[in-house]
Enzyme design. Structure first.
Site, PDB file in Angstrom:
ATOM      1  N   ASP A   1       6.225   0.761   6.889  1.00  0.00           N
ATOM      2  CA  ASP A   1       4.708   0.533   6.663  1.00  0.00           C
ATOM      3  C   ASP A   1       4.263   1.752   5.778  1.00  0.00           C
ATOM      4  OD1 ASP A   1       2.103  -0.334   6.670  1.00  0.00           O
ATOM      5  OD2 ASP A   1       1.448   0.347   8.819  1.00  0.00           O
TER       6      ASP A   1
ATOM      7  N   GLU B   1      -4.941   1.824   2.429  1.00  0.00           N
ATOM      8  CA  GLU B   1      -5.077   0.867   3.385  1.00  0.00           C
ATOM      9  C   GLU B   1      -5.625   1.226   4.704  1.00  0.00           C
ATOM     10  OE1 GLU B   1      -3.810  -2.364   6.322  1.00  0.00           O
ATOM     11  OE2 GLU B   1      -3.090  -0.391   5.987  1.00  0.00           O
TER      12      GLU B   1
ATOM     13  N   HIS C   1       1.018  -1.081  -0.047  1.00  0.00           N
ATOM     14  CA  HIS C   1      -0.015   0.176   0.150  1.00  0.00           C
ATOM     15  C   HIS C   1       0.775   1.385   0.024  1.00  0.00           C
ATOM     16  CE1 HIS C   1      -0.094   0.897   4.412  1.00  0.00           C
ATOM     17  NE2 HIS C   1       0.151  -0.393   4.534  1.00  0.00           N
TER      18      HIS C   1
ATOM     19  N   ASP D   1       3.468  -6.300   3.465  1.00  0.00           N
ATOM     20  CA  ASP D   1       2.899  -5.344   4.266  1.00  0.00           C
ATOM     21  C   ASP D   1       3.282  -5.539   5.886  1.00  0.00           C
ATOM     22  OD1 ASP D   1       1.598  -2.974   5.372  1.00  0.00           O
ATOM     23  OD2 ASP D   1      -0.231  -3.826   5.267  1.00  0.00           O
TER      24      ASP D   1
HETATM   25 ZN   LIG Z   1       0.653  -1.346   6.351  1.00  0.00          ZN
END
Ligand SMILES: [Zn+2]
Length: 491
Positions: free
Chosen positions: A308, A342, A296, A370
């Site tokens: 992230d 996301e 994402h 992820d």
């Molecule tokens: Zn994530």
């Protein structure tokens, strides 16, 4: 040995309230012996995958992409100016790396403005606390609010409280996340983040604070999305860093009433346009059959989303690029999908599934990165049971990376959830979640925390797996189609 589905793989879905547990999970078949013939893969294909793995271990394309994304774009909260820049960045980089059919498919995302959050204990012993608003939090009344704190250990504990104990007070969720390699502590700690404020509001609370759903011992609180229950006016919701949660608990432990003062100015600001950014390495023969590599593009806004999911964006992009550089490309098409939003409700994952559900049978396999760029240790696969010998042959190529076969309970990641529910087989590369949850959703998720050697290991695993998936004869079967989850309220 088959292991239970790592809860770390489910955290996004659990947090978003989209998934209770894998409803279609069947008892896993025994792991096939590694000596089973891997007929779908030729010796030449396995040799090519091993060569890709070794090439990836000497390639810093992914690391440089993380450097570029975090430096030139930075935080990418859905609907923010950074989000729009990230879409441009992704289109530009996929094109520069030689991807075909590069496109930005529009996705509507909610927009929330963080503002400023402050918290202080006003009695018995005044102290300033480090806090961050949870995603979607509403503001405090102008000038802030002050009330007595009521600690609860969990959602169940809260629900067991009489209304008169909660009404007019600030609910404090004290649950602490445990460290574990599979990240399962997250799934146990995060539920109050999703619905704690809404449940507290039902009982008349004026605000909610929670100990961060993360393992950092620093004073860097963990943000993340929450959901708002229909029909109940929302209340402000803030996360305390772990040391600040400790402070609040120590003062409460004296038995004296503890009063908190909170100021928060965050607010919703309608919707914005973002996009799923897609690029392809077309297959040499089965062009319409797709191996989907997901990550994402959005991130939380406290750090720069280096792990992230900047690392995931970079890992899947670099893995596909290495395959695109081969003299002979694999049979099937590799499709890199960099999903919008996301974090705030899977907007991109849902939009992609809606747009491509007519072609779901051409989605042969999906993988998502992820969980940061940390040490890979396992490969799990949710595929047709007769395809497990093929999975074992693929995993054997990852043995030198320390990647073992970890069973059949793969989730495919949050963004791929809607496709998995439509029957797409998925695999997970399991990676060490212990360092991840020290950084996840905090201001510490920055480029200096990225280890280039670990990035390379992840790219090596993704490149080998994606290549073999795109080359394997016969695909991976289909999964049972899951019943449609109930529509969730907007975050
Ligand atoms: Zn994530």
């Amino acid at each position: 040995m088959p292991m239970p589905m790592p809860l770390s793989r489910l955290f996004g879905l659990l947090a978003a309230g989209l998934l209770a547990l894998p409803a279609t999970a069947v008892s896993p078949p025994a792991a096939p012996s590694p000596s089973d013939p891997a007929a779908p893969l030729t010796p030449a294909a396995l040799a090519e995958a091993r060569a890709l793995r070794e090439r990836a271990l000497n390639d810093d394309t992914a690391y440089e992409l993380i450097r570029s994304l975090t430096t030139e774009v930075g935080p990418r909260l859905a609907g923010s100016p950074g989000d729009a820049r990230a879409v441009e960045w992704a289109v530009r980089n996929l094109k520069a790396l030689g991807f075909a059919n590069v496109r930005a498919e529009p996705v509507t995302v909610p927009r929330w403005i963080r503002g400023e959050a402050r918290a202080e204990i006003v009695a018995p012993w005044p102290q300033t606390l480090m806090v961050a608003a949870l995603g979607g939090s509403v503001a405090t009344p102008e000038g802030g609010l002050e009330a007595e704190v009521v600690p609860v250990t969990s959602l169940d504990d809260l629900k067991a409280q009489p209304r008169e104990r909660i009404a007019g007070r600030i609910v404090f969720f004290t649950g602490r996340m445990a460290r574990s390699q599979d990240g399962s502590g997250y799934g146990k700690t995060v539920p109050p983040r999703g619905t704690g404020a809404a449940e507290a509001a039902k009982l008349g609370a004026v605000a909610m604070v929670m100990r961060s759903a993360g393992t950092s011992s620093g004073r860097t609180p963990h943000t993340g999305a929450q959901r708002v229950a229909n029909g109940i006016p929302p209340i402000p919701a803030l996360a305390l860093s772990n040391p600040d949660g400790d402070m609040l608990e120590r003062q409460l432990a004296t038995g004296q009433p503890v009063r908190l003062r909170l100021v928060n100015t965050s607010r919703w600001d309608g919707e914005a346009q973002s996009a799923n950014v897609i690029g392809e390495i077309p297959g040499r023969s089965h062009k319409d059959e797709v191996i989907l590599l997901g990550a994402h593009l959005d991130s939380w806004d406290l750090g720069t989303g280096a792990h992230d999911d900047g690392s995931g964006v970079a890992i899947v992009t670099a893995a596909a690029k290495l395959i695109g550089d081969l003299k002979q490309r694999p049979k099937r098409t590799l499709r890199v999908v960099l999903y919008a939003n996301e974090e705030f409700g899977l907007s991109g994952g849902k939009a992609y599934a809606a747009a491509y559900q007519g072609a779901i049978d051409k989605h042969v396999l999906g993988l998502e990165s992820d969980l940061g760029a940390f040490r890979p240790f396992g490969l799990s696969a949710r595929v047709g049971p007769d395809r497990l010998p093929l999975v074992r042959a693929m995993q054997s190529v990852l043995e030198p990376l320390g990647v073992a076969y970890t069973g059949t309970e793969a989730s495919g990641g949050a963004d791929l959830g809607p496709l998995r529910e439509l029957g797409m087989p998925v695999m997970d590369l399991d990676t060490d979640a212990i360092p991840y949850f020290d950084l996840h959703h905090t201001a510490e998720d920055t480029f200096d925390k990225v280890d280039p050697a670990l990035v390379r290991q992840n790219v090596a695993a993704f490149a080998a797996i994606a290549y073999l998936a795109a080359e394997a004869e016969g695909g991976f079967g289909r999964l049972p189609v899951a019943p449609k989850p109930a529509e969730q309220p907007k975050p």
